[in-house]
Scaffold this motif. Structure first.
Motif, PDB file in Angstrom:
ATOM      1  N   GLN A  87       4.327  -1.420   7.829  1.00 41.49           N
ATOM      2  CA  GLN A  87       4.328  -0.320   6.858  1.00 41.49           C
ATOM      3  C   GLN A  87       4.315  -0.867   5.441  1.00 41.49           C
ATOM      4  O   GLN A  87       4.950  -1.870   5.132  1.00 41.49           O
ATOM      5  N   PHE A  88       3.581  -0.191   4.555  1.00 35.74           N
ATOM      6  CA  PHE A  88       3.571  -0.556   3.138  1.00 35.74           C
ATOM      7  C   PHE A  88       4.764   0.093   2.439  1.00 35.74           C
ATOM      8  O   PHE A  88       4.994   1.297   2.575  1.00 35.74           O
ATOM      9  N   SER A  89       5.493  -0.687   1.675  1.00 38.45           N
ATOM     10  CA  SER A  89       6.562  -0.158   0.821  1.00 38.45           C
ATOM     11  C   SER A  89       6.200  -0.512  -0.604  1.00 38.45           C
ATOM     12  O   SER A  89       6.479  -1.615  -1.085  1.00 38.45           O
ATOM     13  N   GLN A  90       5.546   0.432  -1.274  1.00 37.63           N
ATOM     14  CA  GLN A  90       5.057   0.231  -2.643  1.00 37.63           C
ATOM     15  C   GLN A  90       5.363   1.474  -3.469  1.00 37.63           C
ATOM     16  O   GLN A  90       4.464   2.266  -3.772  1.00 37.63           O
ATOM     17  N   PRO A  91       6.614   1.718  -3.814  1.00 39.92           N
ATOM     18  CA  PRO A  91       6.967   2.941  -4.539  1.00 39.92           C
ATOM     19  C   PRO A  91       6.093   3.157  -5.771  1.00 39.92           C
ATOM     20  O   PRO A  91       5.858   2.237  -6.554  1.00 39.92           O
ATOM     21  N   GLY A  92       5.597   4.380  -5.892  1.00 43.35           N
ATOM     22  CA  GLY A  92       4.758   4.733  -7.022  1.00 43.35           C
ATOM     23  C   GLY A  92       3.296   4.388  -6.862  1.00 43.35           C
ATOM     24  O   GLY A  92       2.470   4.812  -7.679  1.00 43.35           O
ATOM     25  N   GLN A  93       2.950   3.611  -5.824  1.00 43.11           N
ATOM     26  CA  GLN A  93       1.553   3.229  -5.584  1.00 43.11           C
ATOM     27  C   GLN A  93       0.918   4.175  -4.566  1.00 43.11           C
ATOM     28  O   GLN A  93       1.605   4.847  -3.785  1.00 43.11           O
ATOM     29  N   VAL A  94      -0.414   4.203  -4.551  1.00 44.51           N
ATOM     30  CA  VAL A  94      -1.117   5.188  -3.733  1.00 44.51           C
ATOM     31  C   VAL A  94      -0.911   4.978  -2.231  1.00 44.51           C
ATOM     32  O   VAL A  94      -0.995   5.933  -1.457  1.00 44.51           O
ATOM     33  N   ASP A 107      -2.246  -6.059   1.251  1.00 44.91           N
ATOM     34  CA  ASP A 107      -1.537  -5.014   0.526  1.00 44.91           C
ATOM     35  C   ASP A 107      -2.487  -4.395  -0.503  1.00 44.91           C
ATOM     36  O   ASP A 107      -3.143  -5.116  -1.267  1.00 44.91           O
ATOM     37  N   PRO A 108      -2.587  -3.070  -0.538  1.00 50.64           N
ATOM     38  CA  PRO A 108      -3.475  -2.430  -1.515  1.00 50.64           C
ATOM     39  C   PRO A 108      -3.011  -2.702  -2.937  1.00 50.64           C
ATOM     40  O   PRO A 108      -1.814  -2.656  -3.237  1.00 50.64           O
ATOM     41  N   GLY A 109      -3.952  -3.000  -3.804  1.00 50.60           N
ATOM     42  CA  GLY A 109      -3.641  -3.252  -5.200  1.00 50.60           C
ATOM     43  C   GLY A 109      -3.611  -1.972  -6.014  1.00 50.60           C
ATOM     44  O   GLY A 109      -3.792  -0.869  -5.482  1.00 50.60           O
ATOM     45  N   PRO A 110      -3.417  -2.074  -7.332  1.00 55.01           N
ATOM     46  CA  PRO A 110      -3.326  -0.883  -8.188  1.00 55.01           C
ATOM     47  C   PRO A 110      -4.615  -0.075  -8.238  1.00 55.01           C
ATOM     48  O   PRO A 110      -4.579   1.116  -8.542  1.00 55.01           O
ATOM     49  N   ASP A 111      -5.752  -0.703  -7.933  1.00 57.74           N
ATOM     50  CA  ASP A 111      -7.029   0.015  -7.939  1.00 57.74           C
ATOM     51  C   ASP A 111      -7.508   0.317  -6.523  1.00 57.74           C
ATOM     52  O   ASP A 111      -8.704   0.559  -6.302  1.00 57.74           O
ATOM     53  N   LEU A 153      10.510   6.696   8.184  1.00 55.36           N
ATOM     54  CA  LEU A 153      10.159   8.102   8.012  1.00 55.36           C
ATOM     55  C   LEU A 153      10.387   8.560   6.578  1.00 55.36           C
ATOM     56  O   LEU A 153       9.603   9.355   6.039  1.00 55.36           O
ATOM     57  N   ALA A 154      11.440   8.059   5.948  1.00 53.54           N
ATOM     58  CA  ALA A 154      11.683   8.403   4.546  1.00 53.54           C
ATOM     59  C   ALA A 154      10.564   7.873   3.653  1.00 53.54           C
ATOM     60  O   ALA A 154      10.094   8.576   2.741  1.00 53.54           O
ATOM     61  N   LEU A 155      10.111   6.649   3.917  1.00 54.75           N
ATOM     62  CA  LEU A 155       9.005   6.086   3.136  1.00 54.75           C
ATOM     63  C   LEU A 155       7.716   6.875   3.365  1.00 54.75           C
ATOM     64  O   LEU A 155       6.984   7.193   2.408  1.00 54.75           O
ATOM     65  N   ALA A 156       7.416   7.180   4.622  1.00 57.12           N
ATOM     66  CA  ALA A 156       6.184   7.904   4.946  1.00 57.12           C
ATOM     67  C   ALA A 156       6.171   9.282   4.305  1.00 57.12           C
ATOM     68  O   ALA A 156       5.153   9.738   3.771  1.00 57.12           O
TER      69      ALA A 156
END
Length: 509
Positions: A87-94, A107-111, A153-156
């Motif tokens: 799972q990706f944990s990137q608060p504020g990212q898409v 990991d997905p970058g800012p763009d 589940l909270a992250l998702a």
């Protein structure tokens, strides 16, 4: 306290006699894909070059826990742990809260762009499966793993809400509403319950305009819709989700039965999105649901099972469906096994933009057509998935077989609107561009068709003859690609824009 696995299994067999068999068959097949070193399922050939599947592994865990055999619990725990680790944990990212599609996905970058760099829908697919596991099997899991699942589940949920799923994105919205409400009630977060019921109400209001979903008649999306609605109807503690879910689920089964032909084992078009033209040649989620309802009889699935089937990875979803059970009425169930007679079906999909789907269901023939009135915006998936959008689809019984079909369709990307009338006559409007580079194109899968049997006004195909009234100043050009015959109507006079009309009449033999 949850019931023990044996009691749960007995309850499902009472609801749907084929549920245990359907789940076990899929789980036994997934056993052959298990990679103990990666603790993930190996990818099926259709997903190459990727080596493993993250989403499908959580469905395997559902199957293992449902089967409850020796060592199944241990392997299920390993599978869930491995999925959670991706799972990706990137608060504020898409991409926050969604999952990798395969291990090692960067990991997905800012763009990052959705679909290219990550799949936003894995939040809902995996999140609802995790909730299903907790609902049915929490007592069978280590406490530490349950804690990790709650964190995931909270992250998702956070990532999904940040994204803001549209109610018109039906299959994902149905899962998202259950995800919000389920996590909210489990984690005592009223704001999530409010968000879940609000999205559910919005989905229902959009559906109520015409009594159907804007993602219309997709053999894959309808399977996800039935899953989401079964979660609402069967497991939700929300009166809003339970009530509206049962209403929409019942109507969806009726809609499916209206267009389904149990002898041809296909559902009449048109399709907003389809991965193939013959449900007996690829694994569709709708096919898995019909298999549950009919105890396998007349199921629109590849006869050889998942091995070698196109889109085989969708078969991994079967254990989740089996746990939830399908609940069409007895009348609807009978129409999925016994041909209900010739009929014409017309459905207003959306009023604005204008979209009307018409279908003819005959004894040996299915015709489906969609008319958008040349609307520039005919719905999200008509535009987004052009290669899988099918506004004209025809199926007929293959000569000399008990259930095989041949088919034809308007080729992907062809600008066409169409209707089939109550006599089974197909009327098409081809909307040409400013040049002659957009002819009316058909794809025909009817092997053994000889070129000399195709003219501009008559197609002699195995099992059906098609009389064509083409527009003046057009001629038919034939080409082939494998088993598919391509028929193009090209202009023989000066090209021009505007509309050209064609009429196709079918006679089966």
């Amino acid at each position: 306290m949850n019931a023990p696995p044996s009691a749960r299994a007995a309850h499902q067999r009472e609801l749907v006699p084929n549920a245990g068999l359907s789940s076990a068959t899929a789980t036994d097949w997934m056993d052959t894909l298990w990679d103990p070193d990666a603790a993930l399922l190996r990818a099926t050939p259709s997903l190459a070059p990727h080596t493993h599947m993250v989403r499908e592994t959580i469905w395997y865990a559902v199957g293992l826990l449902s089967r409850g055999g020796a060592d199944d619990r241990t392997r299920a725990v390993e599978a869930v742990e491995s999925v959670l680790a991706n799972q990706f944990s990137q608060p504020g990212q898409v991409a926050h809260g969604t999952w990798r599609r395969w291990p090692g996905e960067p990991d997905p970058g800012p763009d990052a762009a959705e679909w290219r760099d990550y799949d936003p829908n894995w939040r809902e697919f995996i999140g609802t499966a995790l909730l299903l596991i907790l609902h049915e099997f929490e007592d069978d899991l280590p406490a530490a793993l349950v804690t990790k699942i709650d964190h995931a589940l909270a992250l998702a949920t956070a990532g999904s809400r940040q994204r803001g799923v549209s109610a018109g994105y039906t299959n994902i919205a149905l899962m998202a509403a259950y995800l919000y409400d389920g996590v909210g009630r489990r984690q005592d977060r009223p704001e999530l319950c409010t968000a879940g019921e609000a999205l559910a109400t919005e989905v229902h209001a959009l559906w109520a305009r015409t009594g159907t979903f804007p993602e219309f008649n997709s053999p894959t999306y309808y399977g996800v819709d039935l899953y989401g609605l079964a979660l609402w109807r069967g497991l939700s503690a929300s009166p809003v989700l339970r009530g509206t879910g049962a209403e929409m689920e019942s109507r969806l089964w009726e809609e499916i039965a209206d267009r389904y032909h149990p002898e041809l084992r296909n559902i009449a078009g048109p399709y907003d999105r389809s991965y193939g033209m013959d449900l007996q040649r690829y694994a569709s989620l709708l096919g898995l649901w019909i298999e549950l309802v009919t105890a396998g009889a007349h199921a629109p699935l590849p006869s050889g099972g998942p091995d070698g089937a196109q889109h085989a990875h969708d078969w991994c979803f079967a254990p989740c469906f089996a746990l939830l059970a399908a609940v069409p009425t007895q009348e609807m169930s009978k129409r999925l096994t016994d041909f209900a007679g010739p009929r014409h079906v017309s459905t207003t999909v959306t009023a604005a933009p204008h979209r009307v789907a018409t279908s003819w269901i005959g004894e040996r023939l299915l015709i489906g057509a969609q008319d958008t009135g040349s609307a520039q915006e005919a719905g999200r998936f008509v535009e987004t998935w052009t290669s899988q959008y099918c506004p004209v689809a025809v199926h007929w019984k293959e000569p000399g077989t008990t259930g095989g079909v041949h088919w034809l369709r308007a080729a992907p990307g062809t600008p066409v609107d169409a209707r089939v009338d109550e006599e089974g006559v197909l009327r098409l409007v081809h909307r040409a561009g400013q040049s002659d580079d957009s002819p009316l194109r058909f794809e025909v899968c009817a092997p053994q068709t000889a070129d000399e049997h195709i003219t501009a006004t008559r197609w002699e195909l195995p099992g059906v003859t098609v009389q064509v009234a083409p527009a003046q100043g057009t001629d038919a050009v034939i080409s082939r690609s494998g088993e598919v015959l391509h028929i193009e109507y090209v202009r023989t006079d000066a090209p021009g824009d505007g509309e050209t009309r064609f009429v196709l009449r079918f006679a089966t033999h």
